[in-house]
Design an enzyme around this catalytic site. Structure first.
Site, short mmCIF file in Angstrom:
data_model
loop_
_atom_site.label_atom_id
_atom_site.label_comp_id
_atom_site.label_asym_id
_atom_site.label_seq_id
_atom_site.Cartn_x
_atom_site.Cartn_y
_atom_site.Cartn_z
N GLU B 61 0.81 -1.22 0.00
CA GLU B 61 0.00 0.00 0.00
C GLU B 61 0.84 1.27 0.00
OE1 GLU B 61 -0.64 -2.66 1.80
OE2 GLU B 61 -2.69 -3.27 1.36
N HIS B 130 -9.08 -4.87 11.01
CA HIS B 130 -9.82 -4.71 9.75
C HIS B 130 -11.09 -3.88 9.92
CE1 HIS B 130 -7.06 -7.83 8.61
NE2 HIS B 130 -7.57 -7.96 7.40
#
Ligand SMILES: Cc1ncc(C[n+]2csc(CCOP(=O)(O)OP(=O)(O)O)c2C)c(N)n1
Ligand SMILES: [Mg+2]
Lengths: 361, 331
Positions: B61, B130
């Protein structure tokens, strides 16, 4: 990092086509560029010590050949991005001393209107994308500039500079993987001055025998290691990477050995503690890229000692005049605080006028 | 009959239309192309647009978002997908330092027209790593824009204007909303031929007179459910205001609603400390103090990391009953 004995330009590099094609004028111009960077920084140091400049001032003195030599190879679609030790790259791409000095002084006439300071010079009109203060943070951006060139179908490359300390940042490794995976025309130039602040290369990096750039092999990427004192060697080596980028759209890592004469920044109180005085002296006397190039040009009969003196004097006068310009320039207006944050607001577009963008007071 | 499609389909339509609108738009992210998207948002787009426009990224990322930011400085309009917005945290330096501050530090010489989008929600039993909701964190940074659409209609109109925007827009969706259907007019039903919703414009989802439930993202849906209960059981007519975009913020719509109802609750799935609601309630207090008949309340996720155990995690998130209960304390 062991200093070699006094370096001599080798015919191998001087005769490389990219160097053989240099005219006397070109060679003098390369000298002038390096001297201008040095005089600019010596002058800025004086004014830093005179309290005219705030924050950090990371001097490039001793490393000038790296920016000047590599950037001299670039064309219209080639781009440059670097870290915070950025004055040399800025002047090499053609930014002028006035705007650069005024930025150091925090003035409205600075290249970033006084908003970026020493570490954050930008000139997109000269394909120069900063000046970045977070160690290694610019390395994915360099891949992105290369990505954009490739996406647009332009034959160009991006030179992305970083320090020997920056190579241990995760973002750099992610950028390397992407660059190789996606065949991005980016050239990472590690300016290895032996130290990241007070930490020597040996104390900060694990690396193979070939040096820091050899890590490229792990990413199936080309690499090379160059001696940075010589403009000829830098130009010959970087040119190969530029051709690889232009012709094959492939990335390269180059490690260029260099040395900073001054401390990490002007505020580096330990500049002479983590390196011996002898080491610093040796590099200053035997591996100064300006001395080296000057000697080369005198030996080649391109210039005389007097020509050099004239160039030096001229650059000194230019730097002093830039300091006067900076001194005379106004500080930014307080109203500037809220400009240059959102493009849409600055351009007074419908999007910029819709909703509240700022929340102070 | 008005056309009903899912949030996911509406989002995909918006992306597809922008890929057609501007050659410089490309979609980059993990599994966005050949796999058709981890949540099938980009399903079919790779087949239609090919390798150049839909790019599968490695799990990297910081690398690919940073790369997108660099490319955006040179005029590309990358739409980066984060599989979960929680993963923004590994790209935090790129998203905060590079996207948000390069314009300022260059004195306005650069801009980054990038969109970073993905689901930013809890409630799906995937544990704390998450389930982050970073809208307050990114909205805290001048230079960034934060958008949080609550329904199919808005997600389409807002993604289109976000992609056309010349500043970095962080676009936060919800996996819980992806399957929800809503009315989304087809382009031939629209006067302008397309659905564009400007950032910075809130929307009254339900008119009311007695209390303002102000929210963003999925909390809007929860607030609408609460408003129904308030009306049926307690004869309280709640107004529900959906911010849609958090920064820029439609402050006028907030104040207008509060001046009408004299009571407000901010509902969000963000955490309470320095959350979006903290900002909004402070603004209401400063600007509409005399119009208030009660203190502004905030309903947020529990001030704890997301709990895995499904029945317990459910209790961490705002629910209609909690909103009703708190509303009754000030109505
Ligand atoms: C992420 C981050 N960590 C630490 C610093 C502080 N810092 C600035 S420069 C520097 C040393 C970097 O050395 P190197 O990459 O070799 O570059 P050089 O200064 O030698 O040009 C450090 C630790 C920073 N700016 N950013
Ligand atoms: Mg170093």
């Amino acid at each position: 990092m062991a200093a070699k004995t006094k370096s001599k330009p080798t015919a191998e590099y001087a005769d490389a086509p990219i160097n053989a094609s240099l005219t006397d004028e070109d060679k003098i111009e390369l000298l002038r560029k390096m001297v201008r960077i040095r005089r600019f920084e010596q002058t800025s140091l004086k004014h830093y010590q005179g309290d005219k400049i705030g924050g950090f001032l990371h001097l490039y003195i001793g490393q000038e050949s790296v920016a000047v030599g590599s950037i001299s190879l670039l064309g219209d679609n080639d781009h440059v991005i670097t870290a915070y030790r950025d004055h040399g790259h800025a002047l090499s791409v053609g930014m002028n001393m006035d705007e650069c000095m005024a930025e150091l002084f925090g003035k409205a006439t600075g290249c970033s209107k006084g908003k970026g300071g020493s570490m954050h010079y930008f000139a997109p009109d000269k394909n120069y994308w900063g000046g970045h203060g977070i160690v290694g943070g610019q390395t994915p951006l360099g891949a992105g500039l290369a990505f954009a060139l490739k996406y647009k179908g332009l034959k160009g490359c991006c030179l992305c500079y970083l320090g020997d300390g920056a190579i241990n940042q995760g973002a750099f490794h992610e950028a390397l993987n992407l660059a190789s995976l996606w065949d991005l025309p980016v050239i990472y130039i590690i300016e290895n001055n032996g130290y990241s602040m007070g930490t020597s290369q040996a104390r900060s990096s694990a690396y193979p025998e070939g040096g820091l750039a050899q890590r490229a092999e792990g990413y199936n990427m080309a690499w090379d290691k160059l001696e940075g004192v010589s403009i000829y060697e830098i130009r010959a080596g970087v040119q190969k990477a530029v051709e690889r980028a232009h012709e094959e759209s492939k990335p390269t890592i180059l490690e260029i050995m260099t040395y900073r004469h001054k401390g990490h920044s002007v505020a580096d109180a330990n500049a002479e503690k983590y390196r011996t005085k002898e080491e610093i002296q040796r590099y200053m006397q035997e591996h100064d890229p300006i001395e080296f190039w000057k000697t080369t040009l005198i030996d080649e009969g391109v210039i005389t000692e007097d020509d050099y003196k004239a160039i030096n004097k001229e650059a000194g006068a230019e730097a002093n005049s830039a300091a006067e310009f900076a001194e005379k320039s106004p500080f930014p207006d307080e109203s500037e605080i809220f400009d240059d944050i959102y493009w849409e607001v600055d351009n007074n577009t419908e999007a910029g006028r819709t909703g509240r963008h700022f929340f102070h007071k | 009959m008005p056309r009903e499609i899912t949030y996911r389909e509406a989002l995909r339509e918006g992306l597809d239309e922008e890929l057609a609108y501007d050659d410089n738009v490309c979609i980059i992210g993990e599994e966005v192309a050949e796999y058709n998207g981890a949540y099938k948002v980009t399903e079919g787009l790779w087949k239609k647009w090919g390798d150049k426009r839909l790019i599968d990224a490695p799990i990297s990322e910081a690398g690919f978002i940073g790369m997108g930011i660099g490319a955006s400085m040179l005029g590309i309009r990358p739409v980066m997908e984060l599989m979960f917005y929680s993963f923004a945290y590994v790209a935090f330096d790129q998203m905060m330092n590079n996207a948000a501050t390069c314009r300022y530090m260059s004195g306005g010489l650069t801009n980054c027209p990038i969109v970073v989008r993905g689901p930013a929600n809890g409630g799906t039993n995937v544990g704390a790593t998450h389930s982050h909701t970073p809208e307050n964190i990114f909205a805290n940074m001048p230079g960034l824009k934060v958008v949080s659409p609550s329904d199919a209609h808005d997600v389409k109109g807002l993604i289109k204007s976000s992609i056309r925007d010349n500043d970095p827009v962080y676009f936060m969706e919800s996996t819980v909303l992806y399957g929800m259907t809503g009315e989304v007019p087809s382009n031939d039903e629209l006067e302008d031929g397309e659905l564009i919703i400007p950032l910075g414009k809130a929307k009254v989802k339900k008119e009311g007179t007695d209390i303002s439930l102000i929210a963003h993202g999925r909390a809007v849906v929860t607030s609408l459910q609460a408003a129904e209960i308030l009306a049926e059981k307690y004869d309280i007519n709640a107004e529900v205001l959906d911010l849609r975009s958090i920064r820029p913020l439609d402050e006028a719509a907030i104040m207008e609603s509060v001046r009408k109802t004299h009571r407000a609750i901010y509902v969000e799935e963000n955490k309470p400390f320095c959350g979006v609601g903290a900002q909004i309630s402070s603004m209401i207090m400063e600007q509409a103090f005399d119009d208030l008949d009660a203190p502004v309340l905030r309903i947020t996720s529990a001030d704890a990391p997301a709990f895995y155990s499904p029945p317990i995690e459910k209790l961490q998130l705002p629910n209609p009953e909690e909103i009703v209960e708190r509303a009754l304390t000030i109505c």
